[in-house]
Design a protein around this motif. Structure first.
Motif, PDB file in Angstrom:
ATOM      1  N   PHE A 105       1.545   6.523  -7.138  1.00  0.00           N
ATOM      2  CA  PHE A 105       0.468   7.411  -7.602  1.00  0.00           C
ATOM      3  C   PHE A 105       0.755   8.872  -7.259  1.00  0.00           C
ATOM      4  O   PHE A 105       0.374   9.767  -8.013  1.00  0.00           O
ATOM      5  N   ASP A 106       1.455   9.091  -6.145  1.00  0.00           N
ATOM      6  CA  ASP A 106       1.829  10.471  -5.795  1.00  0.00           C
ATOM      7  C   ASP A 106       2.792  11.050  -6.829  1.00  0.00           C
ATOM      8  O   ASP A 106       2.831  12.254  -7.059  1.00  0.00           O
ATOM      9  N   LEU A 107       3.582  10.135  -7.443  1.00  0.00           N
ATOM     10  CA  LEU A 107       4.543  10.575  -8.463  1.00  0.00           C
ATOM     11  C   LEU A 107       3.965  10.468  -9.868  1.00  0.00           C
ATOM     12  O   LEU A 107       4.673  10.644 -10.853  1.00  0.00           O
TER      13      LEU A 107
ATOM     14  N   GLN B  59       0.945   3.966  -2.986  1.00  0.00           N
ATOM     15  CA  GLN B  59       0.700   5.399  -2.726  1.00  0.00           C
ATOM     16  C   GLN B  59       1.803   6.253  -3.334  1.00  0.00           C
ATOM     17  O   GLN B  59       1.551   7.242  -4.010  1.00  0.00           O
TER      18      GLN B  59
ATOM     19  N   GLU C 195       0.832  -1.216   0.000  1.00  0.00           N
ATOM     20  CA  GLU C 195       0.000   0.000   0.000  1.00  0.00           C
ATOM     21  C   GLU C 195       0.863   1.262   0.000  1.00  0.00           C
ATOM     22  O   GLU C 195       0.586   2.220  -0.717  1.00  0.00           O
TER      23      GLU C 195
END
Ligand SMILES: [Zn+2]
Lengths: 196, 240
Positions: free
Chosen positions: B14-16, B11, B7
């Motif tokens: 997706f943040d990048l 995260q 997880e």
């Protein structure tokens, strides 16, 4: 007037009271500001009112703008604050009931279920902080660092809020019975037909 | 790799904005349906949000902003004007015409007061001549101004009271006229003229210096009227 005017020139013109520059200023950033406001406030009328306030506030404080920094995050900070204030005054979070007309993307799908609408509904269930993070990150396409600057909080907090926003929205979509694999396949088909 | 690790890595990616999974994560979701579903939901969201389009604002947004900006600007200008007016001495709020009208009215009131005083003193002198009485007006203590209860007093003492009341009435009237002049401040010099009252510095100093000499004028006037009436009586007495 040329739209190639630099931000510094633009601000200088506005501060000099040049109407043409002030108009250019609004026209250059209105899509961005209005987009954020509409996402946050859900109602077109409210979004337009708050957008006007954002620009008025920006003009009033333009002399404080640091010319070394880009205008966009500065304006988004004002907009985020105005939206927050507006929602606090409204006394409740934006409700998904009146979303349809305002939120529908121009390109609507022919599927029985409009997943864009579902996304909006999912978004509307989020906490205000998550919404701000989500909109700034996805719609405005800012980095986590930029979002943190605008919301004036640590990057770690933004990451946490973003992740929770994703999880809550994913959970909402799951409960609504959206099949992610089907949606992704549909999207791939759309992209292929666009390319052909 | 645990689900917790997965997880966190998910995260991060997706943040990048790098939703393509590295091999390690692919290996995890190949045998973990829960993490696979989470990844698919996130991916679905990522795709759907990319399609998020907002209709543009109405064409009037720029017009509305510029209109409000003009209104605000005009408001600021008018406010700053009225503020700078308000910082001046209160007397300058009167137009020059109003000031001169007030001066004329005050002068008229003074003339009337002098006229009445003259008539009162004449009548008193006439009555005094009729009785041939010698009374020292200056020795009579000052009385409060009250209506004369008996319009036809007889005897020296009553005549003296009448004379004194008339003199007080005249002095009060004249004093009232002066107070009117003082209240309207029509004698206040404009800012660009030298301060006639010795005030220095700001316009506040001017109005302050003005209020001091005007206040005691009633008393001064009363004394002046006293001495003037005394002279009138004396001259009339000496002529008879
Ligand atoms: Zn797992």
């Amino acid at each position: 007037m040329s739209v190639d005017v630099s931000e510094v020139e633009l601000v200088r013109g506005c501060l000099a009271g040049e109407v043409a520059y002030q108009r250019l200023f609004v026209e250059r950033f209105e899509g961005m500001i209005f987009g954020l406001c509409l996402r946050m406030l859900s109602r077109r009328h409210d979004a337009e009112d708050v957008s006007q306030e954002v620009f008025l506030r920006a003009f009033r404080n333009l002399h404080r703008w640091d010319g070394e920094r880009p205008l966009r995050p500065w304006l988004l900070t004002i907009a985020a604050n105005r939206c927050r204030t507006h929602l606090e005054e409204r006394g409740r979070r934006p409700m998904p009931t009146d979303l349809q007309a305002d939120w529908l993307p121009e390109r609507t799908r022919t599927d029985s279920r409009d997943d864009a609408e579902e996304i909006q509904r999912a978004f509307a269930t989020l906490r205000l902080e998550y919404q701000q993070c989500f909109v700034l990150f996805y719609q405005q396409e800012l980095s986590v660092e930029e979002v943190a600057q605008i919301l004036d909080c640590p990057e770690g907090t933004v990451k946490t809020w973003l992740h929770r926003a994703r999880k809550e929205m994913a959970e909402y979509l799951r409960k609504r019975g959206l099949d992610p694999q089907q949606e992704l396949n549909d999207h791939s088909l759309d992209l292929n037909s666009d390319m052909n | 790799m645990t689900c917790f690790d997965f997880e966190n890595r998910l995260q991060e990616s997706f943040d990048l904005r790098q939703p393509e999974l590295p091999d390690e994560l692919c290996a995890h979701i190949s045998h973990c349906p829960a993490c696979r579903e989470m990844q698919e939901r996130f991916q679905q969201l990522h795709v759907a949000v990319a399609d998020w389009q907002v209709q543009p604002p109405t064409a009037e947004l720029a017009d509305a902003v510029l209109r409000r900006l003009r209104t605000e600007h005009n408001l600021v200008i008018s406010t700053s004007r009225s503020t700078s007016d308000g910082q001046r001495s209160p007397s300058h709020r009167h137009s020059p015409l109003t000031g001169w009208m007030a001066l004329l009215a005050s002068a008229l009131a003074l003339v009337i007061a002098v006229g009445i005083g003259w008539r009162v003193s004449s009548n008193v002198s006439f009555a005094k001549r009729q009785t041939s009485s010698q009374t020292q007006i200056a020795n009579i203590p000052v009385k409060r101004l009250e209506p004369v209860s008996d319009p036809t007093p007889t005897g020296d003492r009553q005549l003296d009271v009448l004379v004194h009341d008339a003199r007080d009435a005249y002095a009060a009237l004249a004093s009232q006229a002066w107070q009117q002049v003082s209240a309207t401040n029509v004698l206040l010099p404009p800012t660009d003229t030298p301060n006639l009252f010795g005030g220095e510095g700001s316009t506040d100093g001017v109005s302050e210096s003005l209020s001091r000499p005007l206040a005691p004028l009633g008393k001064e006037l009363r004394e002046a009227v006293d001495s003037w009436l005394q002279q009138v009586f004396n001259s009339q007495d000496s002529s008879t």
